[in-house]
Design an enzyme around this catalytic site. Structure first.
Site, short mmCIF file in Angstrom:
data_model
loop_
_atom_site.label_atom_id
_atom_site.label_comp_id
_atom_site.label_asym_id
_atom_site.label_seq_id
_atom_site.Cartn_x
_atom_site.Cartn_y
_atom_site.Cartn_z
N MET A 12 0.82 -1.21 0.00
CA MET A 12 0.00 0.00 0.00
C MET A 12 0.86 1.26 0.00
O MET A 12 0.71 2.14 -0.86
CB MET A 12 -0.94 -0.01 1.21
N LEU A 13 1.77 1.38 0.97
CA LEU A 13 2.62 2.55 1.03
C LEU A 13 3.59 2.58 -0.14
O LEU A 13 3.85 3.64 -0.72
CB LEU A 13 3.38 2.57 2.36
N ASP A 38 14.11 -9.99 -2.45
CA ASP A 38 13.90 -10.68 -1.17
C ASP A 38 14.75 -9.95 -0.13
O ASP A 38 15.97 -10.07 -0.13
CB ASP A 38 14.32 -12.14 -1.29
N THR A 101 6.73 2.12 13.25
CA THR A 101 5.35 2.05 13.71
C THR A 101 5.17 2.59 15.12
O THR A 101 6.11 2.60 15.93
CB THR A 101 4.87 0.58 13.68
N ASP A 102 3.95 2.99 15.43
CA ASP A 102 3.57 3.37 16.78
C ASP A 102 3.63 2.18 17.74
O ASP A 102 3.67 2.36 18.96
CB ASP A 102 2.15 3.93 16.79
N TYR A 125 5.05 -8.06 17.03
CA TYR A 125 5.22 -7.17 15.89
C TYR A 125 5.98 -5.91 16.31
O TYR A 125 6.93 -5.49 15.64
CB TYR A 125 3.86 -6.80 15.31
#
Length: 288
Positions: A12-13, A38, A101-102, A125
Site C-alpha cells: 500500500m505505502l 527478497d 510504527t507506533d 510485531y
C-alpha cells in the site's frame, strides 16, 4: 539526477511512494516489490542498494497477529533485513529512510509520544519493528532516518477505510472499537512526507534520527468509521461504539497511539495535515 530505491514497492505505502516519486523528473526511481527483491537475502540487498543515493524502505512484515506465533520470521523482515539494508547503505553512502510504527510504544501514555519517548512494545510485531529501528540507529548514526507511522489507510488495497466502505454495503449496523486512540494517516500523504524528508536529508537540512509521520489530531476507530460514513453520505449512526475486549485478537493492541511531531519543524518541513482533512482528500482522490 538523484537515484532512489523503493523497497516494498508492491504494498500500500510502496505504491503511493512510487506514485509520488514519479511526479519528479529530477529523480531516477527503482521500484523493488517482493517479487523483485527478497529483503532477507543479504547479497541481493547489497546489489540492489548499490548505485542509489536514497533508499526508502517500505518493506515489512505487517501481519500483527501472525507475528505472535512467528516472531522469528517477523523479526527477519522487520529487524534483520533492516540491519542488512543499513549495512548496505553504510557501504554505498546512501541515505536510508525506514518506516516504523507506533507499536514500538506501550500505549499507556496520556499525551502524544515525542520522538524520544521510551519504547516498550506490547506485542511481537512491535518488538520486531523496534529491532529495525535500533539497527538503523546503530549502523547509520549520521545518514539513517526512522519514520514512525500508524493507522495507515488508502483508497486501494485492504485497510480500515476500504473495509468500512465494503461493510457499509453489506450490513445495516457496524460495531467499531471506541477505546483505542490514534491518528488515521493517509498512505499517500505519508509517502509525500517521506520523499520530502529524503530531500531534506540530501540537502543537509534534516538531522538523522527518528521522526513521527502520522496525521495531526486524534480519534478512535469508531470516530474514523463515523467520519468515513458521513463523507460517503451514509448515516454515521449506523456505526455503534464497542470495546476492544469484544474483539479478542492474538496480539494485544496499544490503547493510545498518538504521536507528537516536534522534529519536522527542526527539519524545515511543514507540520502534518489534520487526519479529517486528509480523509476528505483521500476519498475524493479515490473517486477521481
Amino acid at each position: 539526477m538523484t537515484r532512489v530505491l523503493v523497497t516494498g514497492a508492491g504494498g500500500m505505502l510502496g505504491r503511493d511512494l512510487i506514485a509520488v516519486l514519479r511526479t519528479r523528473p529530477d529523480l531516477s526511481v527503482t521500484a523493488a516489490a517482493r517479487a523483485d527483491l527478497d529483503v532477507t537475502d543479504t547479497s541481493a540487498i547489497r546489489d540492489a542498494v548499490g548505485g542509489h543515493d536514497v533508499v526508502l524502505n517500505a518493506a515489512a512484515w505487517t501481519d500483527v497477529d501472525g507475528a505472535e506465533t512467528r516472531e522469528a520470521e517477523a523479526t527477519a523482515v522487520n529487524g534483520d533485513a533492516v540491519a542488512a539494508l543499513a549495512c548496505a547503505c553504510a557501504v554505498s553512502g546512501a541515505r536510508l529512510v525506514h518506516v516504523s510504527t507506533d507499536y514500538v510504544f506501550g500505549g499507556d501514555a496520556t499525551e502524544p509520544y515525542p520522538e524520544d519517548a521510551p519504547t516498550g512494545p506490547v506485542n511481537a510485531y512491535g518488538r520486531s519493528k523496534l529491532a529495525g529501528e535500533r539497527a538503523v540507529a546503530r549502523l547509520l548514526p549520521e545518514t539513517g532516518y526512522v519514520v514512525r507511522s500508524a493507522w495507515l489507510y488508502a483508497t486501494h488495497g485492504r485497510n480500515f477505510v476500504t473495509t468500512m466502505l465494503r461493510l457499509a454495503a453489506e450490513r445495516d449496523r457496524l460495531d467499531v472499537v471506541d477505546d483505542q486512540r490514534g491518528q488515521p494517516t493517509w498512505s499517500y500523504r505519508l509517502a509525500e512526507r517521506l520523499v520530502a524528508l529524503a530531500d531534506a536529508a540530501l540537502a543537509g537540512d534534516a538531522a538523522p534520527g527518528t521522526y513521527h509521520g502520522t496525521a495531526a489530531g486524534e480519534t478512535t476507530w469508531y470516530g474514523l468509521a463515523r467520519a468515513v460514513f458521513a463523507l460517503r453520505g451514509l448515516d454515521p449512526d449506523r456505526v455503534r461504539p464497542t470495546t476492544t475486549d469484544r474483539f479478542p485478537r492474538p496480539a494485544p493492541r496499544p490503547r493510545y497511539s498518538v504521536l507528537a511531531h516536534g522534529r519536522w519543524a527542526a527539519a524545515k518541513l511543514p507540520p502534518p495535515e489534520h487526519w479529517r482533512a486528509d480523509l476528505v482528500r483521500a476519498l475524493a482522490a479515490g473517486d477521481s
